[in-house]
Design a protein around this motif. Structure first.
Motif: not given
Length: 77
Positions: A68, A72, A75
């Motif tokens: 995760k 992130e 992104k």
């Protein structure tokens, strides 16, 4: 991913190695091609893992925290 020509050359050199007719120059070439193949494979695998979302039977997101965090980070870039 590595080109089909390079993969074919790796296989050709591996066959020669099994036959015992591989020269020192060919051994170095095979080693370099194998290294390039492994780097390509690892990059591809890393990209795949970074884009995975793990869901349990109940529909809960159970993607590991490390994955995760990588998602992130991608992104934001």
């Amino acid at each position: 991913m590595l080109s089909q020509e390079k993969i074919a050359r790796i296989n050709e050199l591996s066959k020669k190695a099994k036959e015992g007719t591989l020269t020192e120059r060919e051994a170095k070439e095979r080693s370099a091609l194998r290294k390039e193949y492994l780097e390509s494979f690892r990059k591809s695998m890393r990209t795949t893992i970074e884009n995975v979302k793990v869901v349990d039977e109940e529909g809960n997101d159970v993607t590991p925290a490390k994955v995760k965090a990588l998602q992130e980070k991608r992104k934001l870039n």
